[in-house]
Design an enzyme around this catalytic site. Structure first.
Site, PDB file in Angstrom:
ATOM      1  N   ASP A   1       0.818  -1.212   0.000  1.00  0.00           N
ATOM      2  CA  ASP A   1       0.000   0.000   0.000  1.00  0.00           C
ATOM      3  C   ASP A   1       0.854   1.265   0.000  1.00  0.00           C
ATOM      4  O   ASP A   1       0.626   2.183  -0.799  1.00  0.00           O
ATOM      5  CB  ASP A   1      -0.943   0.011   1.206  1.00  0.00           C
ATOM      6  CG  ASP A   1      -2.097  -0.965   1.038  1.00  0.00           C
ATOM      7  OD1 ASP A   1      -2.039  -1.805   0.112  1.00  0.00           O
ATOM      8  OD2 ASP A   1      -3.055  -0.903   1.822  1.00  0.00           O
TER       9      ASP A   1
ATOM     10  N   ARG B   1       0.462   5.850  17.131  1.00  0.00           N
ATOM     11  CA  ARG B   1       0.250   6.858  16.086  1.00  0.00           C
ATOM     12  C   ARG B   1       0.776   8.244  16.444  1.00  0.00           C
ATOM     13  O   ARG B   1       1.369   8.919  15.595  1.00  0.00           O
ATOM     14  CB  ARG B   1      -1.240   6.929  15.717  1.00  0.00           C
ATOM     15  CG  ARG B   1      -1.815   5.603  15.236  1.00  0.00           C
ATOM     16  CD  ARG B   1      -0.939   4.943  14.191  1.00  0.00           C
ATOM     17  NE  ARG B   1      -1.483   3.683  13.703  1.00  0.00           N
ATOM     18  CZ  ARG B   1      -0.821   2.541  13.696  1.00  0.00           C
ATOM     19  NH1 ARG B   1       0.412   2.479  14.168  1.00  0.00           N
ATOM     20  NH2 ARG B   1      -1.369   1.452  13.217  1.00  0.00           N
TER      21      ARG B   1
ATOM     22  N   ASP C   1      -7.035   5.480  12.337  1.00  0.00           N
ATOM     23  CA  ASP C   1      -5.669   5.986  12.237  1.00  0.00           C
ATOM     24  C   ASP C   1      -5.584   7.308  11.492  1.00  0.00           C
ATOM     25  O   ASP C   1      -4.742   8.154  11.807  1.00  0.00           O
ATOM     26  CB  ASP C   1      -4.765   4.947  11.572  1.00  0.00           C
ATOM     27  CG  ASP C   1      -4.367   3.837  12.534  1.00  0.00           C
ATOM     28  OD1 ASP C   1      -4.528   4.034  13.753  1.00  0.00           O
ATOM     29  OD2 ASP C   1      -3.900   2.779  12.065  1.00  0.00           O
TER      30      ASP C   1
ATOM     31  N   SER D   1      -5.817  -7.436   7.715  1.00  0.00           N
ATOM     32  CA  SER D   1      -5.163  -6.168   8.029  1.00  0.00           C
ATOM     33  C   SER D   1      -4.486  -6.333   9.377  1.00  0.00           C
ATOM     34  O   SER D   1      -5.137  -6.654  10.372  1.00  0.00           O
ATOM     35  CB  SER D   1      -6.205  -5.038   8.091  1.00  0.00           C
ATOM     36  OG  SER D   1      -5.595  -3.836   8.536  1.00  0.00           O
TER      37      SER D   1
END
Length: 404
Positions: free
Chosen positions: A17, A97, A126, A180
């Site tokens: 990705d 994050r 996210d 994922s």
């Protein structure tokens, strides 16, 4: 007219990705892209990310070891609050994050970039976490979210784009969409595929860090964790850095099947999602931290911490790590930890981490006061009569009014 973007810093994993996103940014904005890969202890070889970025023409490639900073400045402060989102989730993805965003902004400042980019999708949490963090740290920096901007709407289109631009597609990325996953020193998460049905039982093969508790050793293992000021500092008497200690506990917990969680949670963006989490070391530390607090925190202080914890957890989950209200709560939490020092012994056995002993030089526990035997400390049992009568006064009034 929108300002022309001159340079972008991309949060880059080296996976399919973000490799596609890298090419798309180069094509769409026609400017230099700097890649930033964070080493958070995800147990992946990171040098291939450097090679892939170089093949795509990236001149400035940053791979930064953030393991100690991650545990010391993000995981441990969160642990001081005994943080659980919706009573169960140890926030392994959420807490990583803001650290990634912090370094995205720092690198952008160093290289003179006017934008940063991430690979989070438009349905997940996210994207919110990255962008709120950037807003708080440097609102002059633009955030580019390709998944919300490009015309790619399906996995087939994504693979077509990769093949058109000569981006290698691993064999395991073809066909059905993969799970994922997200991994760092605190946890591994898995979402998607069969897990999208909350009625389906998670297959054994998705677990990466922990053995099935049923297959864990039949003999318990006992460990001792030392704390200073609310933070773990040693394991079995050996002083360790934060990242080293958490790594060791991950191995111990994984061997005993500790830290598995199958959860349907409420995302900040408004939908429910199901994920399977493995947080072996964090689960042990949570139990141990509560154990040391049980003898070092005053009752009202402990209960106040428990009252604010859900709010604190929600702030982290929703992406407000750098918000003023999180700073305020952190100051309260950190103040409570001044005397949270000592040692806790934990028994690891078939999926459980059980506190079996705790000791502290700052203990509030008084055996002479609590004993059922004769005590040398003066405690007049008759005082309890007045205590109960005063606390029962409003209940007697309420009962009288209701005709009881």
């Amino acid at each position: 007219m929108a300002k022309k973007i001159e340079k972008i810093v991309l949060a880059y994993s080296g996976g399919l990705d973000t490799s596609i996103i890298l090419k798309w940014l180069q094509e769409t904005y026609g400017c230099e892209v700097v890649t930033f890969t964070a080493d958070l202890g995800q147990d992946e070889e990171l040098e291939p990310a450097r090679a892939k970025a170089a093949i795509s023409g990236v001149k400035d490639i940053r791979i930064v070891d953030l393991r100690e900073e991650f545990v010391r400045d993000f995981v441990f402060p969160m642990l001081r609050a005994n943080t659980l989102y919706e009573g169960q989730y140890l926030l392994g993805s959420s807490i990583a994050r803001p650290l990634i965003a912090k370094h995205l902004v720092a690198i952008a400042r160093q290289v003179g970039a006017d934008a940063v980019a991430h690979g989070a999708t438009g349905k997940g949490n996210d994207q919110v976490r990255f962008e709120l963090a950037v807003n708080a740290l440097d609102p002059s920096i633009e955030v580019i979210a390709p998944w919300r901007q490009w015309n790619i709407r399906s996995r087939t289109q994504l693979l077509d784009y990769a093949e058109k631009h000569g981006i290698p597609v691993p064999s395991d990325k073809r066909g059905e969409a993969p799970f994922s996953t997200d991994a760092n020193l605190l946890h591994t998460s898995t979402e998607g595929k069969i897990l999208e049905d909350p009625a389906a039982i998670a297959p054994d093969y998705i677990y990466q860090r922990t053995v099935d508790p049923l297959d864990a050793p039949d003999t318990p293992e006992t460990i001792t964790i030392g704390f200073e000021g609310g933070d773990p500092v040693s394991l079995n008497g050996q002083a360790m850095t934060p990242a080293t200690l958490l790594t060791e506990l991950n191995g111990l917990g994984g061997r005993h099947g500790i830290g598995r969680l199958d959860l349907v949670e409420n995302r900040f963006v408004g939908m429910k999602s199901r994920g399977v989490y493995e947080t072996p070391g964090g689960t042990i530390l949570l139990a141990a931290h509560r154990g040391i607090e049980s003898i070092t925190l005053d009752r009202a202080a402990a209960h106040l911490k428990d009252e604010i914890m859900p709010r604190y957890a929600e702030l982290i989950y929703n992406g407000f790590w750098f918000a003023p209200e999180r700073d305020m709560l952190q100051a309260l939490i950190d103040r409570s930890q001044a005397f949270v020092s000592g040692e806790v012994t934990v028994r690891l056995y078939k999926g459980s981490a059980s506190v079996i002993s705790r000791t502290s030089p700052c203990s509030l526990y008084c055996a002479d006061l609590v004993t059922f035997e004769e005590s040398s400390i003066a405690y007049d049992h008759h005082d309890a009569e007045g205590f109960i009568r005063l606390n029962g006064l409003r209940l007697r009034s309420w009962a009288a009014r209701n005709g009881r």
